[in-house]
Write a protein that holds these residues in place. Structure first.
Motif, PDB file in Angstrom:
ATOM      1  N   ASN A  45       0.830  -1.210   0.000  1.00  0.00           N
ATOM      2  CA  ASN A  45       0.000   0.000   0.000  1.00  0.00           C
ATOM      3  C   ASN A  45       0.860   1.253   0.000  1.00  0.00           C
ATOM      4  O   ASN A  45       0.568   2.226  -0.710  1.00  0.00           O
ATOM      5  CB  ASN A  45      -0.926  -0.008   1.218  1.00  0.00           C
ATOM      6  CG  ASN A  45      -1.955  -1.131   1.167  1.00  0.00           C
ATOM      7  OD1 ASN A  45      -2.238  -1.675   0.101  1.00  0.00           O
ATOM      8  ND2 ASN A  45      -2.495  -1.488   2.318  1.00  0.00           N
ATOM      9  N   ALA A  46       1.925   1.246   0.809  1.00  0.00           N
ATOM     10  CA  ALA A  46       2.785   2.416   0.902  1.00  0.00           C
ATOM     11  C   ALA A  46       3.496   2.699  -0.417  1.00  0.00           C
ATOM     12  O   ALA A  46       3.764   3.860  -0.775  1.00  0.00           O
ATOM     13  CB  ALA A  46       3.801   2.224   2.029  1.00  0.00           C
ATOM     14  N   ASN A  50      -0.603  -1.542  -7.060  1.00  0.00           N
ATOM     15  CA  ASN A  50      -1.942  -2.089  -7.223  1.00  0.00           C
ATOM     16  C   ASN A  50      -2.144  -2.456  -8.683  1.00  0.00           C
ATOM     17  O   ASN A  50      -1.300  -2.179  -9.532  1.00  0.00           O
ATOM     18  CB  ASN A  50      -3.005  -1.089  -6.749  1.00  0.00           C
ATOM     19  CG  ASN A  50      -2.834   0.275  -7.391  1.00  0.00           C
ATOM     20  OD1 ASN A  50      -2.818   0.395  -8.623  1.00  0.00           O
ATOM     21  ND2 ASN A  50      -2.681   1.304  -6.567  1.00  0.00           N
ATOM     22  N   SER A  51      -3.269  -3.093  -8.961  1.00  0.00           N
ATOM     23  CA  SER A  51      -3.497  -3.590 -10.320  1.00  0.00           C
ATOM     24  C   SER A  51      -3.552  -2.470 -11.349  1.00  0.00           C
ATOM     25  O   SER A  51      -3.189  -2.659 -12.516  1.00  0.00           O
ATOM     26  CB  SER A  51      -4.792  -4.412 -10.368  1.00  0.00           C
ATOM     27  OG  SER A  51      -5.889  -3.637  -9.923  1.00  0.00           O
ATOM     28  N   LEU A  53       1.484 -11.231  -6.743  1.00  0.00           N
ATOM     29  CA  LEU A  53       1.385 -10.774  -5.359  1.00  0.00           C
ATOM     30  C   LEU A  53       0.359 -11.604  -4.588  1.00  0.00           C
ATOM     31  O   LEU A  53       0.608 -12.032  -3.454  1.00  0.00           O
ATOM     32  CB  LEU A  53       1.005  -9.291  -5.339  1.00  0.00           C
ATOM     33  CG  LEU A  53       0.962  -8.600  -3.977  1.00  0.00           C
ATOM     34  CD1 LEU A  53       2.343  -8.607  -3.343  1.00  0.00           C
ATOM     35  CD2 LEU A  53       0.460  -7.166  -4.134  1.00  0.00           C
ATOM     36  N   ASP A  54      -0.788 -11.857  -5.195  1.00  0.00           N
ATOM     37  CA  ASP A  54      -1.837 -12.637  -4.525  1.00  0.00           C
ATOM     38  C   ASP A  54      -1.357 -14.057  -4.224  1.00  0.00           C
ATOM     39  O   ASP A  54      -1.657 -14.611  -3.163  1.00  0.00           O
ATOM     40  CB  ASP A  54      -3.094 -12.686  -5.390  1.00  0.00           C
ATOM     41  CG  ASP A  54      -3.826 -11.351  -5.443  1.00  0.00           C
ATOM     42  OD1 ASP A  54      -3.553 -10.494  -4.588  1.00  0.00           O
ATOM     43  OD2 ASP A  54      -4.655 -11.165  -6.354  1.00  0.00           O
ATOM     44  N   THR A  57       0.338  -1.560 -11.796  1.00  0.00           N
ATOM     45  CA  THR A  57       1.289  -2.617 -12.147  1.00  0.00           C
ATOM     46  C   THR A  57       0.763  -3.595 -13.187  1.00  0.00           C
ATOM     47  O   THR A  57       1.540  -4.303 -13.812  1.00  0.00           O
ATOM     48  CB  THR A  57       1.656  -3.430 -10.898  1.00  0.00           C
ATOM     49  OG1 THR A  57       0.487  -4.085 -10.398  1.00  0.00           O
ATOM     50  CG2 THR A  57       2.240  -2.533  -9.816  1.00  0.00           C
ATOM     51  N   GLY A  58      -0.560  -3.662 -13.368  1.00  0.00           N
ATOM     52  CA  GLY A  58      -1.134  -4.618 -14.303  1.00  0.00           C
ATOM     53  C   GLY A  58      -1.533  -5.906 -13.605  1.00  0.00           C
ATOM     54  O   GLY A  58      -1.114  -6.193 -12.481  1.00  0.00           O
ATOM     55  N   PRO A  59      -2.343  -6.717 -14.263  1.00  0.00           N
ATOM     56  CA  PRO A  59      -2.909  -7.915 -13.626  1.00  0.00           C
ATOM     57  C   PRO A  59      -1.883  -8.998 -13.320  1.00  0.00           C
ATOM     58  O   PRO A  59      -2.051  -9.764 -12.374  1.00  0.00           O
ATOM     59  CB  PRO A  59      -3.947  -8.406 -14.645  1.00  0.00           C
ATOM     60  CG  PRO A  59      -3.502  -7.822 -15.949  1.00  0.00           C
ATOM     61  CD  PRO A  59      -2.879  -6.496 -15.613  1.00  0.00           C
ATOM     62  N   ARG A  60      -0.793  -9.106 -14.102  1.00  0.00           N
ATOM     63  CA  ARG A  60       0.164 -10.178 -13.850  1.00  0.00           C
ATOM     64  C   ARG A  60       0.883  -9.978 -12.521  1.00  0.00           C
ATOM     65  O   ARG A  60       1.072 -10.925 -11.755  1.00  0.00           O
ATOM     66  CB  ARG A  60       1.169 -10.289 -14.998  1.00  0.00           C
ATOM     67  CG  ARG A  60       0.580 -10.857 -16.276  1.00  0.00           C
ATOM     68  CD  ARG A  60       1.645 -11.373 -17.199  1.00  0.00           C
ATOM     69  NE  ARG A  60       2.559 -10.295 -17.622  1.00  0.00           N
ATOM     70  CZ  ARG A  60       3.628 -10.493 -18.384  1.00  0.00           C
ATOM     71  NH1 ARG A  60       3.944 -11.708 -18.782  1.00  0.00           N
ATOM     72  NH2 ARG A  60       4.385  -9.484 -18.747  1.00  0.00           N
TER      73      ARG A  60
END
Length: 385
Positions: free
Chosen positions: A141-142, A146-147, A158-159, A150-153
């Protein structure tokens, strides 16, 4: 040798009777002998003695020696985890709690006193994992990762690393082609035939509904055969709740399809089917009756992609899961996925769901590779014992 064994017996007796310092001296004395130095249990005994004598560093040094000799000893793994936990090194302790839990799961003969420690070890491991994930999320977050930025890949990576999603590899049951990208659902915009097929949805659905009104026969999608054993425990075998009406089957366009679905067949003229003589294409209407679920499974090949054109999609129908992503069907919107990755589907509604299914070559394969794969698969199918 007899003197060494007597010394070890005395050390063990002192440890059991709470004489930690005496036990420590006896184990240390015994470890002057080369045979004792090669015995993981003696080092572990010293570790317990040091621990009881409030010598945390001595205990850690001794258990490290024990683990060098027996790296997968669950008692030594748990002892080291506890030692690190109490000394404040909880991140490293969690690694050894995990090691203990893995070994405990694999050992049906695990001693009852060690088995009783599993809930505590799991709780400590979970606590550290939660703290680490919270820290990582704060850092993400800092940094503004985020998507959108950075994009979905990257988001999927990360997930997976944070345990929010599981990694599902390509695992075709019959034929694996290496070096193909791991993609669960494909972006339909990269396929130039999709728009034309989607524009034909109303025509295809009209022919489907007319055929359904005439009572065309769907057959169970999974049918047992005397030629191969039925090893899967799926409830879908020989069950018409997951039904199929084929337009093409094993590479041949069927007469019933030509009679009932001339416009549908015409709409499929420009589809780059995965063609293997005697095997594919296979094109079918797939029906899921209400409250029906297709169990998780893998397809035969990773050289093809499966395409769905949703036609009859009731409200609150359900979804198709491929790997760690689930997508609901939308009437007239093509879905393309790699069925060599674990996938499943379900219809939770009170009405039937029908989609048109067909298979295409993966776009990464060149013509020479497609030709070679088709020839190889055809040769395998033609084998007769």
């Amino acid at each position: 040798m007899q003197a060494l064994q007597e010394q070890l017996n005395q050390a063990s007796q002192a440890l059991r009777s709470g004489q930690a310092q005496q036990a420590k001296r006896l184990f240390q004395s015994a470890l002057q002998h080369p045979q004792a130095q090669a015995n993981a249990g003696v080092w572990l005994g010293l570790a317990f003695a040091c621990g009881n004598a409030q010598d945390s560093q001595g205990a850690l040094d001794a258990v490290n020696q024990s683990l060098q000799l027996q790296p997968r000893n669950p008692q030594a793994l748990l002892f080291k985890a506890d030692n690190l936990w109490h000394s404040g090194d909880k991140a490293t302790a969690a690694e050894f709690y995990q090691g203990f839990l893995i070994q405990a799961e694999q050992d049906p003969q695990l001693a009852p006193d060690l088995r009783a420690q599993i809930p505590r070890a799991q709780a400590n491991y979970d606590r550290v994992e939660t703290e680490q994930l919270n820290y990582l999320q704060d850092q993400v977050n800092a940094l503004g990762l985020n998507s959108e930025s950075t994009g979905p890949r990257f988001q999927e990576a990360l997930d997976i690393s944070m345990g929010k999603k599981q990694f599902y590899p390509q695992q075709p049951s019959k034929f694996f082609f290496p070096r193909l990208p791991h993609i669960q659902f494909f972006d339909t915009e990269q396929f130039d035939w999709v728009d034309e097929l989607e524009s034909a949805t109303a025509t295809i659905k009209q022919e489907l509904e007319a055929a359904l009104a005439k009572g065309v026969d769907f057959e169970p999608y999974l049918q047992s055969s005397e030629e191969v054993p039925t090893l899967s425990r799926s409830k879908n075998w020989n069950n018409n709740d997951w039904g199929a009406f084929y337009l093409w089957k094993n590479g041949n366009c069927l007469d019933d399809a030509k009679a009932h679905f001339p416009n549908t067949i015409s709409a499929l003229d420009n589809i780059p089917f995965a063609r293997v003589p005697g095997s594919s294409p296979n094109v079918l209407f797939s029906r899921l009756r209400p409250k029906t679920r297709i169990d998780p499974h893998h397809g035969f090949l990773n050289t093809r992609l499966i395409c769905h054109l949703p036609l009859i999609i009731p409200e609150n129908c359900g979804a198709l899961r491929c790997g760690n992503e689930s997508r609901p069907w939308q009437e007239g919107k093509v879905m393309i996925f790699d069925d060599s990755i674990e996938h499943e589907a379900w219809n939770d509604s009170d009405s039937e769901r029908v989609v048109l299914i067909f298979e295409i070559w993966r776009p990464e394969l060149n013509e020479a590779e497609r030709d070679a794969i088709a020839k190889l698969l055809n040769s395998i199918k033609s084998y007769q014992s």
